[in-house]
Design a protein around this motif. Structure first.
Motif, PDB file in Angstrom:
ATOM      1  N   PHE A 149     -12.979  -2.697  33.100  1.00 21.01           N
ATOM      2  CA  PHE A 149     -14.191  -3.366  32.746  1.00 21.01           C
ATOM      3  C   PHE A 149     -14.297  -2.892  31.255  1.00 21.01           C
ATOM      4  O   PHE A 149     -14.594  -3.883  30.685  1.00 21.01           O
ATOM      5  N   THR A 150     -14.267  -1.660  30.794  1.00 22.07           N
ATOM      6  CA  THR A 150     -14.310  -1.248  29.427  1.00 22.07           C
ATOM      7  C   THR A 150     -13.173  -1.950  28.571  1.00 22.07           C
ATOM      8  O   THR A 150     -13.478  -2.284  27.504  1.00 22.07           O
ATOM      9  N   SER A 152     -11.868  -4.757  29.404  1.00 23.03           N
ATOM     10  CA  SER A 152     -12.058  -6.046  29.437  1.00 23.03           C
ATOM     11  C   SER A 152     -13.084  -6.601  28.514  1.00 23.03           C
ATOM     12  O   SER A 152     -12.959  -7.463  27.709  1.00 23.03           O
ATOM     13  N   GLU A 153     -14.109  -5.637  28.285  1.00 23.24           N
ATOM     14  CA  GLU A 153     -15.046  -5.610  27.165  1.00 23.24           C
ATOM     15  C   GLU A 153     -14.433  -5.646  25.992  1.00 23.24           C
ATOM     16  O   GLU A 153     -14.962  -6.602  25.061  1.00 23.24           O
ATOM     17  N   ILE A 154     -13.597  -5.070  25.648  1.00 23.67           N
ATOM     18  CA  ILE A 154     -12.825  -4.920  24.228  1.00 23.67           C
ATOM     19  C   ILE A 154     -11.990  -6.067  24.240  1.00 23.67           C
ATOM     20  O   ILE A 154     -12.412  -6.716  22.864  1.00 23.67           O
ATOM     21  N   LYS A 155     -11.479  -6.604  25.305  1.00 26.98           N
ATOM     22  CA  LYS A 155     -10.784  -7.731  24.864  1.00 26.98           C
ATOM     23  C   LYS A 155     -11.697  -9.032  24.559  1.00 26.98           C
ATOM     24  O   LYS A 155     -11.225  -9.773  23.983  1.00 26.98           O
ATOM     25  N   VAL A 156     -12.604  -9.082  25.500  1.00 18.65           N
ATOM     26  CA  VAL A 156     -13.737 -10.207  25.284  1.00 18.65           C
ATOM     27  C   VAL A 156     -14.155 -10.167  23.593  1.00 18.65           C
ATOM     28  O   VAL A 156     -14.318 -11.343  23.172  1.00 18.65           O
ATOM     29  N   ALA A 157     -14.431  -8.854  23.371  1.00 16.24           N
ATOM     30  CA  ALA A 157     -15.073  -9.053  22.102  1.00 16.24           C
ATOM     31  C   ALA A 157     -14.020  -9.247  21.080  1.00 16.24           C
ATOM     32  O   ALA A 157     -14.457 -10.216  20.146  1.00 16.24           O
ATOM     33  N   THR A 160     -13.670 -13.043  21.511  1.00 16.98           N
ATOM     34  CA  THR A 160     -15.075 -13.766  20.758  1.00 16.98           C
ATOM     35  C   THR A 160     -14.676 -13.805  19.343  1.00 16.98           C
ATOM     36  O   THR A 160     -15.135 -14.952  18.609  1.00 16.98           O
TER      37      THR A 160
END
Length: 332
Positions: A149-150, A152-157, A160
Protein backbone atom coordinates in the motif's frame (compact mmCIF):
# COMPACT_ATOMS: atom_id res chain seq x y z
CA UNK A 1 -17.93 -55.05 82.83
CA UNK A 2 -17.59 -54.16 86.52
CA UNK A 3 -16.53 -50.76 87.47
CA UNK A 4 -13.08 -50.44 88.99
CA UNK A 5 -12.45 -47.84 91.63
CA UNK A 6 -9.05 -46.34 91.47
CA UNK A 7 -7.69 -44.93 94.71
CA UNK A 8 -4.43 -43.18 94.97
CA UNK A 9 -2.50 -43.00 98.26
CA UNK A 10 0.77 -41.66 99.46
CA UNK A 11 3.12 -44.20 101.03
CA UNK A 12 5.77 -43.02 103.54
CA UNK A 13 8.68 -45.24 104.47
CA UNK A 14 10.46 -44.24 107.70
CA UNK A 15 13.98 -45.21 108.48
CA UNK A 16 14.26 -46.53 112.02
CA UNK A 17 17.96 -46.13 112.06
CA UNK A 18 18.79 -42.75 110.65
CA UNK A 19 22.34 -41.61 110.16
CA UNK A 20 23.82 -39.65 113.01
CA UNK A 21 24.25 -36.55 110.86
CA UNK A 22 20.60 -36.51 109.75
CA UNK A 23 18.35 -34.80 112.12
CA UNK A 24 15.16 -35.31 110.11
CA UNK A 25 13.44 -38.41 108.93
CA UNK A 26 13.70 -39.33 105.21
CA UNK A 27 10.45 -39.62 103.42
CA UNK A 28 9.77 -41.36 100.15
CA UNK A 29 6.47 -40.60 98.46
CA UNK A 30 4.95 -42.87 95.83
CA UNK A 31 1.93 -41.60 93.97
CA UNK A 32 -0.64 -43.18 91.83
CA UNK A 33 -0.64 -46.63 93.43
CA UNK A 34 -3.61 -48.52 92.06
CA UNK A 35 -5.49 -50.62 94.60
CA UNK A 36 -8.72 -52.50 94.27
CA UNK A 37 -10.79 -51.93 97.35
CA UNK A 38 -14.52 -51.64 97.70
CA UNK A 39 -14.29 -49.83 101.02
CA UNK A 40 -13.26 -46.26 101.42
CA UNK A 41 -11.92 -46.58 104.87
CA UNK A 42 -8.33 -47.67 105.01
CA UNK A 43 -5.98 -47.55 107.84
CA UNK A 44 -2.28 -47.82 107.90
CA UNK A 45 -2.25 -50.91 110.12
CA UNK A 46 -4.74 -53.04 108.05
CA UNK A 47 -3.53 -52.14 104.48
CA UNK A 48 0.15 -51.94 105.02
CA UNK A 49 0.70 -55.49 103.93
CA UNK A 50 -1.91 -55.47 100.94
CA UNK A 51 -0.58 -52.60 98.71
CA UNK A 52 0.72 -53.78 95.22
CA UNK A 53 4.20 -52.99 94.07
CA UNK A 54 5.22 -50.93 90.98
CA UNK A 55 5.61 -53.94 88.65
CA UNK A 56 2.09 -55.17 89.40
CA UNK A 57 0.66 -51.72 88.75
CA UNK A 58 2.36 -51.55 85.30
CA UNK A 59 0.99 -54.93 84.29
CA UNK A 60 -2.50 -53.86 85.26
CA UNK A 61 -2.22 -50.75 83.08
CA UNK A 62 -0.89 -52.78 80.12
CA UNK A 63 -3.79 -55.25 80.30
CA UNK A 64 -6.28 -52.46 80.50
CA UNK A 65 -4.93 -50.80 77.34
CA UNK A 66 -4.90 -54.11 75.50
CA UNK A 67 -8.51 -54.73 76.42
CA UNK A 68 -9.53 -51.30 75.14
CA UNK A 69 -7.77 -51.87 71.79
CA UNK A 70 -9.41 -55.27 71.37
CA UNK A 71 -12.79 -53.77 72.05
CA UNK A 72 -12.28 -51.02 69.47
CA UNK A 73 -11.13 -53.57 66.84
CA UNK A 74 -14.21 -55.68 67.49
CA UNK A 75 -16.48 -52.68 66.98
CA UNK A 76 -14.73 -51.73 63.72
CA UNK A 77 -14.92 -55.33 62.45
CA UNK A 78 -18.60 -55.52 63.30
CA UNK A 79 -19.32 -52.28 61.44
CA UNK A 80 -17.38 -53.53 58.39
CA UNK A 81 -19.33 -56.80 58.36
CA UNK A 82 -22.62 -54.87 58.59
CA UNK A 83 -21.57 -52.56 55.72
CA UNK A 84 -20.56 -55.51 53.50
CA UNK A 85 -23.84 -57.25 54.19
CA UNK A 86 -25.84 -54.15 53.40
CA UNK A 87 -23.90 -53.58 50.16
CA UNK A 88 -24.34 -57.22 49.16
CA UNK A 89 -28.06 -57.11 49.83
CA UNK A 90 -28.49 -53.84 47.98
CA UNK A 91 -26.48 -55.11 45.00
CA UNK A 92 -28.55 -58.31 44.67
CA UNK A 93 -32.20 -57.37 45.08
CA UNK A 94 -34.66 -54.55 44.90
CA UNK A 95 -34.01 -50.90 44.32
CA UNK A 96 -30.49 -51.21 45.68
CA UNK A 97 -29.39 -53.44 42.78
CA UNK A 98 -31.00 -51.08 40.30
CA UNK A 99 -29.26 -48.17 41.99
CA UNK A 100 -25.92 -49.93 41.68
CA UNK A 101 -26.57 -50.63 38.01
CA UNK A 102 -27.51 -47.01 37.45
CA UNK A 103 -24.38 -45.93 39.27
CA UNK A 104 -22.30 -48.22 37.07
CA UNK A 105 -24.03 -46.88 33.96
CA UNK A 106 -23.49 -43.32 35.12
CA UNK A 107 -19.87 -44.17 35.79
CA UNK A 108 -19.50 -45.57 32.26
CA UNK A 109 -21.26 -42.51 30.83
CA UNK A 110 -18.99 -40.22 32.81
CA UNK A 111 -15.92 -42.10 31.65
CA UNK A 112 -17.12 -41.85 28.04
CA UNK A 113 -17.84 -38.13 28.49
CA UNK A 114 -14.40 -37.64 30.00
CA UNK A 115 -12.85 -39.46 27.02
CA UNK A 116 -14.85 -37.32 24.60
CA UNK A 117 -13.86 -34.18 26.47
CA UNK A 118 -10.23 -35.22 26.23
CA UNK A 119 -10.61 -35.65 22.48
CA UNK A 120 -12.34 -32.26 22.25
CA UNK A 121 -9.54 -30.77 24.32
CA UNK A 122 -6.94 -32.29 21.99
CA UNK A 123 -8.89 -31.05 18.96
CA UNK A 124 -9.13 -27.56 20.45
CA UNK A 125 -5.42 -27.59 21.17
CA UNK A 126 -4.74 -28.57 17.56
CA UNK A 127 -7.11 -25.86 16.31
CA UNK A 128 -5.41 -23.30 18.53
CA UNK A 129 -2.04 -24.23 17.07
CA UNK A 130 -3.46 -23.94 13.55
CA UNK A 131 -5.03 -20.57 14.42
CA UNK A 132 -1.72 -19.38 15.80
CA UNK A 133 0.03 -20.36 12.57
CA UNK A 134 -2.72 -18.73 10.52
CA UNK A 135 -2.46 -15.62 12.67
CA UNK A 136 1.28 -15.46 12.05
CA UNK A 137 0.67 -15.91 8.33
CA UNK A 138 -2.00 -13.20 8.34
CA UNK A 139 0.30 -10.84 10.21
CA UNK A 140 2.95 -11.46 7.56
CA UNK A 141 0.44 -10.85 4.79
CA UNK A 142 -0.76 -7.71 6.56
CA UNK A 143 2.81 -6.47 6.70
CA UNK A 144 3.21 -7.16 2.98
CA UNK A 145 -0.08 -5.40 2.24
CA UNK A 146 0.98 -2.37 4.24
CA UNK A 147 4.27 -2.32 2.35
CA UNK A 148 2.48 -2.70 -0.99
CA UNK A 149 0.00 0.00 0.00
CA UNK A 150 2.85 2.36 0.80
CA UNK A 151 4.47 1.58 -2.54
CA UNK A 152 1.09 2.09 -4.24
CA UNK A 153 0.69 5.47 -2.57
CA UNK A 154 4.08 6.49 -3.90
CA UNK A 155 3.09 5.27 -7.38
CA UNK A 156 -0.23 7.10 -7.16
CA UNK A 157 1.57 10.29 -6.21
CA UNK A 158 3.91 9.85 -9.18
CA UNK A 159 1.00 9.09 -11.51
CA UNK A 160 -0.87 12.13 -10.21
CA UNK A 161 2.12 14.31 -10.99
CA UNK A 162 2.43 12.72 -14.45
CA UNK A 163 -1.31 13.14 -15.01
CA UNK A 164 -1.09 16.79 -14.11
CA UNK A 165 1.83 17.19 -16.51
CA UNK A 166 -0.13 15.40 -19.26
CA UNK A 167 -3.14 17.59 -18.60
CA UNK A 168 -0.98 20.67 -18.90
CA UNK A 169 0.51 19.33 -22.13
CA UNK A 170 -2.93 18.37 -23.41
CA UNK A 171 -4.32 21.80 -22.59
CA UNK A 172 -1.41 23.37 -24.43
CA UNK A 173 -1.99 21.08 -27.42
CA UNK A 174 -5.70 21.92 -27.44
CA UNK A 175 -4.85 25.58 -27.42
CA UNK A 176 -2.44 25.07 -30.27
CA UNK A 177 -5.00 22.99 -32.18
CA UNK A 178 -7.65 25.64 -31.71
CA UNK A 179 -5.23 28.23 -32.99
CA UNK A 180 -4.33 26.01 -35.94
CA UNK A 181 -8.01 25.29 -36.57
CA UNK A 182 -8.79 28.98 -36.66
CA UNK A 183 -5.91 29.52 -39.01
CA UNK A 184 -7.08 26.58 -41.13
CA UNK A 185 -10.62 27.94 -41.30
CA UNK A 186 -9.24 31.28 -42.35
CA UNK A 187 -7.11 29.54 -44.96
CA UNK A 188 -10.05 27.47 -46.16
CA UNK A 189 -12.22 30.53 -46.33
CA UNK A 190 -9.55 32.25 -48.30
CA UNK A 191 -9.18 29.16 -50.49
CA UNK A 192 -12.93 29.07 -51.04
CA UNK A 193 -12.89 32.68 -52.02
CA UNK A 194 -9.97 32.06 -54.34
CA UNK A 195 -11.60 28.92 -55.78
CA UNK A 196 -15.09 30.31 -56.24
CA UNK A 197 -14.11 33.91 -56.88
CA UNK A 198 -11.08 33.86 -59.16
CA UNK A 199 -9.41 37.05 -60.20
CA UNK A 200 -10.06 37.38 -63.93
CA UNK A 201 -8.53 40.34 -65.67
CA UNK A 202 -8.04 42.01 -62.28
CA UNK A 203 -11.72 41.64 -61.59
CA UNK A 204 -13.10 39.26 -58.98
CA UNK A 205 -15.91 37.12 -60.37
CA UNK A 206 -17.57 34.70 -57.93
CA UNK A 207 -19.24 31.49 -59.22
CA UNK A 208 -21.36 28.83 -57.45
CA UNK A 209 -19.11 25.94 -58.60
CA UNK A 210 -15.39 25.53 -59.03
CA UNK A 211 -13.74 24.85 -62.33
CA UNK A 212 -14.49 21.31 -63.50
CA UNK A 213 -17.80 21.10 -61.59
CA UNK A 214 -21.26 21.27 -63.16
CA UNK A 215 -24.06 23.26 -61.50
CA UNK A 216 -27.49 21.73 -61.24
CA UNK A 217 -30.01 23.41 -58.97
CA UNK A 218 -28.23 23.87 -55.60
CA UNK A 219 -25.51 21.26 -56.15
CA UNK A 220 -22.26 20.99 -58.00
CA UNK A 221 -21.35 17.69 -59.75
CA UNK A 222 -17.94 16.44 -60.85
CA UNK A 223 -17.90 13.52 -63.36
CA UNK A 224 -14.73 11.53 -63.02
CA UNK A 225 -14.07 9.35 -66.08
CA UNK A 226 -10.41 8.33 -65.95
CA UNK A 227 -8.79 5.60 -68.02
CA UNK A 228 -9.54 1.97 -67.27
CA UNK A 229 -6.36 1.55 -65.19
CA UNK A 230 -7.29 4.46 -62.87
CA UNK A 231 -10.89 3.55 -62.24
CA UNK A 232 -11.89 2.80 -58.62
CA UNK A 233 -14.10 0.61 -56.49
CA UNK A 234 -17.09 2.13 -54.72
CA UNK A 235 -15.15 2.75 -51.46
CA UNK A 236 -12.13 4.16 -53.33
CA UNK A 237 -14.39 6.47 -55.34
CA UNK A 238 -16.01 7.76 -52.19
CA UNK A 239 -12.60 8.48 -50.61
CA UNK A 240 -11.67 10.47 -53.70
CA UNK A 241 -14.81 12.58 -53.41
CA UNK A 242 -14.20 13.20 -49.71
CA UNK A 243 -10.72 14.39 -50.52
CA UNK A 244 -12.35 17.08 -52.67
CA UNK A 245 -14.70 18.25 -49.92
CA UNK A 246 -17.67 16.33 -51.38
CA UNK A 247 -19.21 12.85 -51.49
CA UNK A 248 -20.77 10.46 -54.02
CA UNK A 249 -23.88 11.84 -55.72
CA UNK A 250 -27.27 11.45 -54.01
CA UNK A 251 -30.75 11.79 -55.55
CA UNK A 252 -33.85 12.21 -53.38
CA UNK A 253 -36.21 13.25 -56.16
CA UNK A 254 -36.74 12.76 -59.89
CA UNK A 255 -34.99 15.99 -60.87
CA UNK A 256 -31.82 15.00 -59.01
CA UNK A 257 -32.02 11.51 -60.56
CA UNK A 258 -32.33 12.95 -64.03
CA UNK A 259 -29.41 15.30 -63.37
CA UNK A 260 -27.16 12.39 -62.33
CA UNK A 261 -28.22 10.24 -65.28
CA UNK A 262 -27.86 13.16 -67.71
CA UNK A 263 -24.21 13.64 -66.85
CA UNK A 264 -23.34 9.90 -66.87
CA UNK A 265 -21.67 10.18 -70.21
CA UNK A 266 -20.29 7.27 -72.19
CA UNK A 267 -21.16 3.58 -72.18
CA UNK A 268 -19.65 2.82 -68.79
CA UNK A 269 -21.50 3.30 -65.53
CA UNK A 270 -20.66 5.80 -62.76
CA UNK A 271 -20.66 5.09 -59.04
CA UNK A 272 -23.28 7.03 -57.06
CA UNK A 273 -23.90 7.18 -53.29
CA UNK A 274 -26.36 4.26 -53.16
CA UNK A 275 -25.60 0.77 -51.82
CA UNK A 276 -27.31 -2.20 -50.11
CA UNK A 277 -27.34 -2.12 -46.28
CA UNK A 278 -29.37 -4.47 -44.05
CA UNK A 279 -31.13 -5.87 -47.14
CA UNK A 280 -32.25 -2.42 -48.34
CA UNK A 281 -31.03 0.27 -50.73
CA UNK A 282 -29.70 3.19 -48.69
CA UNK A 283 -28.01 6.49 -49.55
CA UNK A 284 -24.74 7.49 -47.93
CA UNK A 285 -26.59 10.05 -45.78
CA UNK A 286 -28.53 7.17 -44.11
CA UNK A 287 -31.86 7.69 -45.88
CA UNK A 288 -33.56 4.90 -47.82
CA UNK A 289 -34.28 4.89 -51.54
CA UNK A 290 -37.56 6.77 -52.14
CA UNK A 291 -38.62 4.87 -55.27
CA UNK A 292 -37.67 1.19 -55.57
CA UNK A 293 -38.52 1.24 -59.28
CA UNK A 294 -35.31 3.19 -59.98
CA UNK A 295 -33.20 0.04 -59.54
CA UNK A 296 -33.59 -3.73 -59.14
CA UNK A 297 -33.97 -5.71 -55.93
CA UNK A 298 -31.20 -5.24 -53.35
CA UNK A 299 -28.38 -7.78 -53.25
CA UNK A 300 -25.90 -8.02 -50.42
CA UNK A 301 -22.54 -6.52 -51.37
CA UNK A 302 -23.93 -4.52 -54.32
CA UNK A 303 -23.77 -0.81 -55.08
CA UNK A 304 -25.55 1.33 -57.70
CA UNK A 305 -24.03 2.69 -60.94
CA UNK A 306 -25.69 5.26 -63.21
CA UNK A 307 -25.93 5.14 -67.02
CA UNK A 308 -27.02 7.95 -69.24
CA UNK A 309 -29.33 5.76 -71.29
CA UNK A 310 -30.02 2.65 -69.17
CA UNK A 311 -30.75 4.26 -65.84
CA UNK A 312 -29.31 2.60 -62.70
CA UNK A 313 -28.00 -0.91 -62.25
CA UNK A 314 -26.86 -3.04 -59.31
CA UNK A 315 -23.30 -4.37 -59.48
CA UNK A 316 -20.68 -5.62 -57.00
CA UNK A 317 -19.12 -2.81 -54.97
CA UNK A 318 -15.66 -4.25 -55.73
CA UNK A 319 -15.80 -3.53 -59.46
CA UNK A 320 -13.71 -0.75 -60.97
CA UNK A 321 -15.92 2.05 -62.29
CA UNK A 322 -16.03 5.79 -62.91
CA UNK A 323 -17.74 7.97 -60.29
CA UNK A 324 -19.72 11.16 -59.74
CA UNK A 325 -19.01 13.56 -56.84
CA UNK A 326 -21.53 16.05 -55.44
CA UNK A 327 -21.37 19.02 -53.09
CA UNK A 328 -23.40 22.09 -52.27
CA UNK A 329 -23.07 25.11 -54.57
CA UNK A 330 -21.39 28.26 -53.28
CA UNK A 331 -23.93 30.91 -52.37
CA UNK A 332 -22.78 34.28 -53.73
Amino acid sequence: MAEVDLNYASVVFKNKHPAPEAKKEEETVYDEVKVQNETTEQTADTNAGLLPDKKTIGRLRHYQRLACCLGILCVILLLGIIAVCVFFVLSQDGDGGQLVKELKQNQTTLLTAIYDLKKVRDKLSSDIEILKRNNDSLNLQLGNLILNFTVSEIKVANLTAQNQQLRNNFTEQITNMETNWINLNVSRAQWSVDAYCPDVNKETQCRPCQNGWELNEASCYAYNNPDLAKRKTWEEAREDCRGKGSDLAVAHNQQQKDAISGYSKGSNGYWIGLRVEDGRWKWIDGSELADNSWIGDPTVGHCAISFQSKGWESVSCGEKQQWICQKSAFSV
